[in-house]
Design a protein around this motif. Sequence first.
Motif, PDB file in Angstrom:
ATOM      1  N   HIS A   1       0.862  -1.187   0.000  1.00  0.00           N
ATOM      2  CA  HIS A   1       0.000   0.000   0.000  1.00  0.00           C
ATOM      3  C   HIS A   1       0.895   1.233   0.000  1.00  0.00           C
ATOM      4  N   LYS A   2       0.979   1.831  -1.154  1.00  0.00           N
ATOM      5  CA  LYS A   2       1.862   2.986  -1.270  1.00  0.00           C
ATOM      6  C   LYS A   2       1.230   4.055  -2.147  1.00  0.00           C
ATOM      7  N   HIS A   3       1.527   5.263  -1.807  1.00  0.00           N
ATOM      8  CA  HIS A   3       1.132   6.390  -2.648  1.00  0.00           C
ATOM      9  C   HIS A   3       2.406   6.958  -3.246  1.00  0.00           C
ATOM     10  N   ILE A   4       2.508   6.933  -4.546  1.00  0.00           N
ATOM     11  CA  ILE A   4       3.671   7.482  -5.232  1.00  0.00           C
ATOM     12  C   ILE A   4       3.292   8.882  -5.714  1.00  0.00           C
ATOM     13  N   PRO A   5       4.015   9.911  -5.272  1.00  0.00           N
ATOM     14  CA  PRO A   5       3.627  11.298  -5.590  1.00  0.00           C
ATOM     15  C   PRO A   5       4.063  11.761  -6.980  1.00  0.00           C
ATOM     16  N   TYR A   6       3.610  11.073  -8.020  1.00  0.00           N
ATOM     17  CA  TYR A   6       3.970  11.450  -9.389  1.00  0.00           C
ATOM     18  C   TYR A   6       3.475  12.853  -9.740  1.00  0.00           C
ATOM     19  N   ARG A   7       2.345  13.258  -9.207  1.00  0.00           N
ATOM     20  CA  ARG A   7       1.722  14.528  -9.599  1.00  0.00           C
ATOM     21  C   ARG A   7       2.291  15.743  -8.867  1.00  0.00           C
ATOM     22  N   ASP A   8       3.301  15.527  -8.038  1.00  0.00           N
ATOM     23  CA  ASP A   8       3.863  16.652  -7.278  1.00  0.00           C
ATOM     24  C   ASP A   8       4.787  17.537  -8.104  1.00  0.00           C
ATOM     25  N   SER A   9       5.214  17.071  -9.275  1.00  0.00           N
ATOM     26  CA  SER A   9       6.031  17.921 -10.150  1.00  0.00           C
ATOM     27  C   SER A   9       5.802  17.517 -11.605  1.00  0.00           C
ATOM     28  N   LYS A  10       6.109  18.420 -12.488  1.00  0.00           N
ATOM     29  CA  LYS A  10       5.950  18.135 -13.918  1.00  0.00           C
ATOM     30  C   LYS A  10       6.911  17.044 -14.368  1.00  0.00           C
ATOM     31  N   LEU A  11       8.124  17.035 -13.829  1.00  0.00           N
ATOM     32  CA  LEU A  11       9.125  16.040 -14.213  1.00  0.00           C
ATOM     33  C   LEU A  11       8.654  14.632 -13.888  1.00  0.00           C
ATOM     34  N   THR A  12       8.185  14.406 -12.679  1.00  0.00           N
ATOM     35  CA  THR A  12       7.745  13.065 -12.310  1.00  0.00           C
ATOM     36  C   THR A  12       6.454  12.678 -13.017  1.00  0.00           C
ATOM     37  N   ARG A  13       5.630  13.656 -13.337  1.00  0.00           N
ATOM     38  CA  ARG A  13       4.410  13.359 -14.092  1.00  0.00           C
ATOM     39  C   ARG A  13       4.765  12.878 -15.499  1.00  0.00           C
ATOM     40  N   ILE A  14       5.752  13.522 -16.106  1.00  0.00           N
ATOM     41  CA  ILE A  14       6.195  13.112 -17.443  1.00  0.00           C
ATOM     42  C   ILE A  14       6.840  11.729 -17.396  1.00  0.00           C
ATOM     43  N   LEU A  15       7.608  11.458 -16.343  1.00  0.00           N
ATOM     44  CA  LEU A  15       8.339  10.192 -16.229  1.00  0.00           C
ATOM     45  C   LEU A  15       7.527   9.070 -15.594  1.00  0.00           C
ATOM     46  N   GLN A  16       6.272   9.302 -15.287  1.00  0.00           N
ATOM     47  CA  GLN A  16       5.467   8.319 -14.565  1.00  0.00           C
ATOM     48  C   GLN A  16       5.439   6.956 -15.248  1.00  0.00           C
ATOM     49  N   THR A  17       5.184   6.920 -16.541  1.00  0.00           N
ATOM     50  CA  THR A  17       5.102   5.626 -17.215  1.00  0.00           C
ATOM     51  C   THR A  17       6.461   4.946 -17.299  1.00  0.00           C
ATOM     52  N   ALA A  18       7.539   5.728 -17.398  1.00  0.00           N
ATOM     53  CA  ALA A  18       8.875   5.147 -17.453  1.00  0.00           C
ATOM     54  C   ALA A  18       9.312   4.631 -16.090  1.00  0.00           C
ATOM     55  N   LEU A  19       8.917   5.301 -15.021  1.00  0.00           N
ATOM     56  CA  LEU A  19       9.359   4.907 -13.685  1.00  0.00           C
ATOM     57  C   LEU A  19       8.521   3.791 -13.085  1.00  0.00           C
ATOM     58  N   GLY A  20       7.218   3.860 -13.222  1.00  0.00           N
ATOM     59  CA  GLY A  20       6.361   2.896 -12.553  1.00  0.00           C
ATOM     60  C   GLY A  20       5.566   2.021 -13.480  1.00  0.00           C
ATOM     61  N   GLY A  21       5.739   2.200 -14.745  1.00  0.00           N
ATOM     62  CA  GLY A  21       4.954   1.433 -15.706  1.00  0.00           C
ATOM     63  C   GLY A  21       5.638   0.154 -16.130  1.00  0.00           C
ATOM     64  N   ASN A  22       5.210  -0.350 -17.234  1.00  0.00           N
ATOM     65  CA  ASN A  22       5.743  -1.593 -17.773  1.00  0.00           C
ATOM     66  C   ASN A  22       6.812  -1.254 -18.811  1.00  0.00           C
ATOM     67  N   SER A  23       7.945  -0.800 -18.343  1.00  0.00           N
ATOM     68  CA  SER A  23       9.023  -0.414 -19.251  1.00  0.00           C
ATOM     69  C   SER A  23      10.368  -0.650 -18.591  1.00  0.00           C
ATOM     70  N   LYS A  24      11.398  -0.675 -19.401  1.00  0.00           N
ATOM     71  CA  LYS A  24      12.760  -0.764 -18.878  1.00  0.00           C
ATOM     72  C   LYS A  24      13.337   0.634 -18.857  1.00  0.00           C
ATOM     73  N   THR A  25      13.927   0.995 -17.736  1.00  0.00           N
ATOM     74  CA  THR A  25      14.464   2.334 -17.562  1.00  0.00           C
ATOM     75  C   THR A  25      15.952   2.248 -17.284  1.00  0.00           C
ATOM     76  N   ALA A  26      16.721   3.094 -17.939  1.00  0.00           N
ATOM     77  CA  ALA A  26      18.163   3.149 -17.711  1.00  0.00           C
ATOM     78  C   ALA A  26      18.505   4.411 -16.935  1.00  0.00           C
ATOM     79  N   MET A  27      19.461   4.302 -16.050  1.00  0.00           N
ATOM     80  CA  MET A  27      19.912   5.451 -15.264  1.00  0.00           C
ATOM     81  C   MET A  27      21.416   5.586 -15.479  1.00  0.00           C
ATOM     82  N   ILE A  28      21.842   6.749 -15.918  1.00  0.00           N
ATOM     83  CA  ILE A  28      23.256   7.018 -16.118  1.00  0.00           C
ATOM     84  C   ILE A  28      23.672   8.060 -15.089  1.00  0.00           C
ATOM     85  N   SER A  29      24.689   7.739 -14.319  1.00  0.00           N
ATOM     86  CA  SER A  29      25.181   8.662 -13.292  1.00  0.00           C
ATOM     87  C   SER A  29      26.560   9.159 -13.694  1.00  0.00           C
TER      88      SER A  29
END
Length: 89
Positions: free
Chosen positions: A33-61
Amino acid sequence: EGTRAKEGAYINKSLLTLGTVINKLSDESTKTHKHIPYRDSKLTRILQTALGGNSKTAMISNITPSVLHMDETHSTLRFATRTKSVQNN
């Protein structure tokens, strides 16, 4: 300068919210039971499907071996480790 300060504040808020979303997605104790605050910023709203959806996401640091920037490097590596543990649905 007022416009730059506002812009910087929006960027910092978006990055803070992205960190919060990554923390919530990688935290094993909130999987049921979790609430993910995707709607708290435009960046996370845009990345919502990439972060929590059915996709593979790459992170480069990008880090530096410089002792002057050790705190930032450590923070970046911790963030990348949390990002690595995100499990998409």
